[in-house]
Structure formats: C-alpha cells, structure tokens
Design a protein around this motif. Structure first.
Motif, PDB file in Angstrom:
ATOM      1  N   LYS A 140       0.707  -1.275   0.057  1.00 22.29           N
ATOM      2  CA  LYS A 140      -0.018  -0.044   0.055  1.00 22.29           C
ATOM      3  C   LYS A 140       0.836   1.407  -0.044  1.00 22.29           C
ATOM      4  O   LYS A 140       0.643   2.207  -0.570  1.00 22.29           O
ATOM      5  CB  LYS A 140      -0.743  -0.022   1.087  1.00 22.29           C
ATOM      6  CG  LYS A 140      -2.101  -0.861   1.161  1.00 22.29           C
ATOM      7  CD  LYS A 140      -3.018  -0.801   2.365  1.00 22.29           C
ATOM      8  CE  LYS A 140      -4.220  -2.019   2.291  1.00 22.29           C
ATOM      9  NZ  LYS A 140      -4.828  -1.765   3.480  1.00 22.29           N
ATOM     10  N   LYS A 177       2.345   1.777  -3.242  1.00 20.36           N
ATOM     11  CA  LYS A 177       1.553   2.109  -4.278  1.00 20.36           C
ATOM     12  C   LYS A 177       1.052   3.575  -4.223  1.00 20.36           C
ATOM     13  O   LYS A 177       1.209   4.567  -5.365  1.00 20.36           O
ATOM     14  CB  LYS A 177       0.144   1.277  -3.939  1.00 20.36           C
ATOM     15  CG  LYS A 177      -0.978   1.938  -5.018  1.00 20.36           C
ATOM     16  CD  LYS A 177      -2.227   1.144  -4.902  1.00 20.36           C
ATOM     17  CE  LYS A 177      -3.226   1.309  -5.973  1.00 20.36           C
ATOM     18  NZ  LYS A 177      -4.535   0.569  -5.639  1.00 20.36           N
ATOM     19  N   ILE A 178       0.896   4.144  -2.902  1.00 24.43           N
ATOM     20  CA  ILE A 178       0.738   5.526  -2.764  1.00 24.43           C
ATOM     21  C   ILE A 178       2.286   6.307  -3.226  1.00 24.43           C
ATOM     22  O   ILE A 178       1.651   7.334  -3.787  1.00 24.43           O
ATOM     23  CB  ILE A 178       0.504   5.760  -1.098  1.00 24.43           C
ATOM     24  CG1 ILE A 178      -0.927   5.065  -0.780  1.00 24.43           C
ATOM     25  CG2 ILE A 178       0.523   7.231  -1.000  1.00 24.43           C
ATOM     26  CD1 ILE A 178      -1.963   6.026  -1.348  1.00 24.43           C
ATOM     27  N   SER A 179       3.254   5.824  -2.949  1.00 29.74           N
ATOM     28  CA  SER A 179       4.405   6.574  -3.190  1.00 29.74           C
ATOM     29  C   SER A 179       4.488   6.871  -4.696  1.00 29.74           C
ATOM     30  O   SER A 179       4.852   7.806  -5.149  1.00 29.74           O
ATOM     31  CB  SER A 179       5.738   5.769  -2.551  1.00 29.74           C
ATOM     32  OG  SER A 179       5.563   5.683  -1.109  1.00 29.74           O
ATOM     33  N   LYS A 180       4.179   5.592  -5.446  1.00 25.48           N
ATOM     34  CA  LYS A 180       4.326   5.867  -6.934  1.00 25.48           C
ATOM     35  C   LYS A 180       3.292   6.745  -7.548  1.00 25.48           C
ATOM     36  O   LYS A 180       3.614   7.671  -8.443  1.00 25.48           O
ATOM     37  CB  LYS A 180       4.028   4.310  -7.554  1.00 25.48           C
ATOM     38  CG  LYS A 180       4.939   3.367  -7.261  1.00 25.48           C
ATOM     39  CD  LYS A 180       4.833   2.025  -7.823  1.00 25.48           C
ATOM     40  CE  LYS A 180       5.808   1.062  -7.755  1.00 25.48           C
ATOM     41  NZ  LYS A 180       5.334  -0.431  -7.967  1.00 25.48           N
ATOM     42  N   MET A 181       2.071   6.911  -6.808  1.00 27.94           N
ATOM     43  CA  MET A 181       1.042   7.805  -7.220  1.00 27.94           C
ATOM     44  C   MET A 181       1.629   9.270  -6.995  1.00 27.94           C
ATOM     45  O   MET A 181       1.462  10.091  -7.684  1.00 27.94           O
ATOM     46  CB  MET A 181      -0.288   7.607  -6.588  1.00 27.94           C
ATOM     47  CG  MET A 181      -0.874   6.327  -6.940  1.00 27.94           C
ATOM     48  SD  MET A 181      -2.277   5.898  -5.795  1.00 27.94           S
ATOM     49  CE  MET A 181      -3.482   7.632  -6.129  1.00 27.94           C
ATOM     50  N   VAL A 182       2.302   9.343  -5.840  1.00 25.44           N
ATOM     51  CA  VAL A 182       2.762  10.799  -5.403  1.00 25.44           C
ATOM     52  C   VAL A 182       3.951  10.938  -6.417  1.00 25.44           C
ATOM     53  O   VAL A 182       4.134  12.653  -6.760  1.00 25.44           O
ATOM     54  CB  VAL A 182       3.233  10.780  -3.867  1.00 25.44           C
ATOM     55  CG1 VAL A 182       4.017  12.091  -3.502  1.00 25.44           C
ATOM     56  CG2 VAL A 182       2.088  10.585  -2.979  1.00 25.44           C
ATOM     57  N   ALA A 228       4.170  10.180  -9.609  1.00 21.51           N
ATOM     58  CA  ALA A 228       3.610  10.598 -10.851  1.00 21.51           C
ATOM     59  C   ALA A 228       3.029  11.898 -10.654  1.00 21.51           C
ATOM     60  O   ALA A 228       3.220  12.919 -11.602  1.00 21.51           O
ATOM     61  CB  ALA A 228       2.639   9.550 -11.148  1.00 21.51           C
ATOM     62  N   PHE A 229       2.175  12.419  -9.581  1.00 27.57           N
ATOM     63  CA  PHE A 229       1.640  13.610  -9.493  1.00 27.57           C
ATOM     64  C   PHE A 229       3.073  14.691  -9.666  1.00 27.57           C
ATOM     65  O   PHE A 229       2.770  15.685 -10.137  1.00 27.57           O
ATOM     66  CB  PHE A 229       0.829  13.604  -8.430  1.00 27.57           C
ATOM     67  CG  PHE A 229       0.185  14.831  -8.484  1.00 27.57           C
ATOM     68  CD1 PHE A 229      -1.004  14.896  -8.911  1.00 27.57           C
ATOM     69  CD2 PHE A 229       0.572  16.185  -7.442  1.00 27.57           C
ATOM     70  CE1 PHE A 229      -1.688  16.225  -8.762  1.00 27.57           C
ATOM     71  CE2 PHE A 229       0.028  17.060  -7.272  1.00 27.57           C
ATOM     72  CZ  PHE A 229      -1.309  17.298  -7.935  1.00 27.57           C
ATOM     73  N   THR A 232       8.003  16.480  -1.784  1.00 32.34           N
ATOM     74  CA  THR A 232       7.376  15.254  -2.191  1.00 32.34           C
ATOM     75  C   THR A 232       8.117  14.280  -1.326  1.00 32.34           C
ATOM     76  O   THR A 232       7.779  13.085  -0.967  1.00 32.34           O
ATOM     77  CB  THR A 232       7.792  15.042  -3.801  1.00 32.34           C
ATOM     78  OG1 THR A 232       6.872  15.870  -4.348  1.00 32.34           O
ATOM     79  CG2 THR A 232       7.313  13.428  -4.082  1.00 32.34           C
TER      80      THR A 232
END
Length: 218
Positions: A86, A89-94, A96-97, A136
C-alpha cells in the motif's frame, strides 16, 4: 475508554506537540539565520517564507487525503507485506503527480507566482520545482512514517524529526559560514532535510520489519 487507549492517545498528543515545536522553532531559527546572512537578508527571508508556504500548501493538498483515507486502513492491516504494498502504491502515485507538478511549475512558474503573490516574488519562480521535489520526499517519508505511528514508536518519531531539522539548520549555517548563501542553497538545505526524513523513515520501516521477523522465528 480503556487506560491503554488513553495512554496511547496521550503519548501521541505529546509526540505531535514536540515534533510541531521542533518544526516551528527550526523554521524560525532558519529565517533568523537568513536575515543575519547579509544586508538583503530580510528580503531573502520574505522570499524564502513564500517558498515554504508553497511547500506547505502542496503537502496539505497531497498528504492530507492520504492520511485521512490511508491511516485507518493501514492501522487495521496486520500483514506487513500488504502494508508495504500500500505504501509503495501511494508513493508511486505521489511521484507521478510530482513529475506533472514539477513540469507545470517549470513551464508556468512566473504565472504561478503572479497569481499567488506579485511581481516582487518572481525571483522564486525558478525554485518552485525544487521546493515541490523536496516536499514530495517529505510526503513519501510521511507515508512510511505511518508505520511508526501505528506501532507507537513515539521516541523514534521525535528522533527522526529532530535529526532531519538539525541537518536543515546545520547545512544553512555552513553555507553562510562560507559566504555562499542564496535562495537556491536555502532550498537545497530543505531538500537535504526532507530527504533525510524520508530515508530514515524508509530504513526504520524495513529494519523493524526484519527485527520483528527475527523475533517471530526465534
């Protein structure tokens, strides 16, 4: 409420208070060091404060939803592997943003500053991407940091915060000592602070996991 829950809440409250004081005092000391660095120190301090407000605003936009949505699910998850997945997954989304946010700030930095501030602050437009990158790293570190909150490692939480902000102040002191202060170097100091915060949280996340497995297998 049971005494254990009350004790846990009290420790968490004290920890939040102490870490908040560390951050607030460090920012005040950092600002005073900038003011005393040169004849233009007061102007630099105002520009730096604007940059730091941008980083704080970015953190609120990104991490607040993560903590509200993620922390309850994270707390109820017993499997380390699932918690780790989890977090990743959150880190990858951050990340990318952040790539999008950094690209946008590089292309439209002047327009962002004019919209939020005024012409007097255009000097910091070229540093927006760097402060977003620094923030980030703190957000990613804060995501791993949730493990320490769930496991109630309150002393470790304070130690990591104190270490990162000590390096924050020390690095600025060394820049000023060598008469090489600039807003770029101030931003690099904050990047050092947040990268230290992230790395310490990631390292302790995996170290405590390995230690727990060792105890279970012993």
């Amino acid at each position: 409420w049971s005494s254990d829950v009350c004790s846990s809440d009290l420790k968490f409250g004290i920890t939040s208070l102490v870490t908040g004081l560390i951050v607030t005092l460090s920012i005040l000391i950092f600002r005073n060091m900038i003011i005393s660095s040169s004849a233009e120190g007061l102007q630099y301090a105002g520009l730096w404060e604007s940059l730091f407000r941008l980083s704080t605003f970015y953190n609120l936009i990104i991490f607040s939803p993560i903590s509200i949505y993620f922390l309850p699910k994270f707390s109820s998850e017993n499997s380390f592997i699932r918690r780790k997945n989890k977090i990743l997954k959150i880190s990858k989304m951050v990340i990318a943003f952040t790539l999008l946010a950094c690209s946008f700030s590089i292309l439209f930095g002047d327009q962002i500053i004019l919209f939020l501030f005024s012409n007097d602050f255009l000097q910091i437009s070229s540093l927006i991407w760097l402060i977003i990158l620094a923030e980030t790293l703190r957000i990613i570190g804060s995501t791993f940091h949730l493990e320490n909150i769930v496991k109630e490692r309150f002393k470790l939480i304070v130690l990591i915060e104190a270490t990162s902000y000590f390096l924050f102040l020390l690095s600025l002191y060394l820049f000023i000592l060598n008469d090489s202060f600039s807003l770029l170097y101030a931003s690099i100091c904050y990047l050092l602070c947040t990268s230290t915060f992230m790395l310490l949280n990631i390292v302790t996340f995996y170290l405590f996991s390995a230690w727990s497995k060792k105890n279970i297998n012993a």
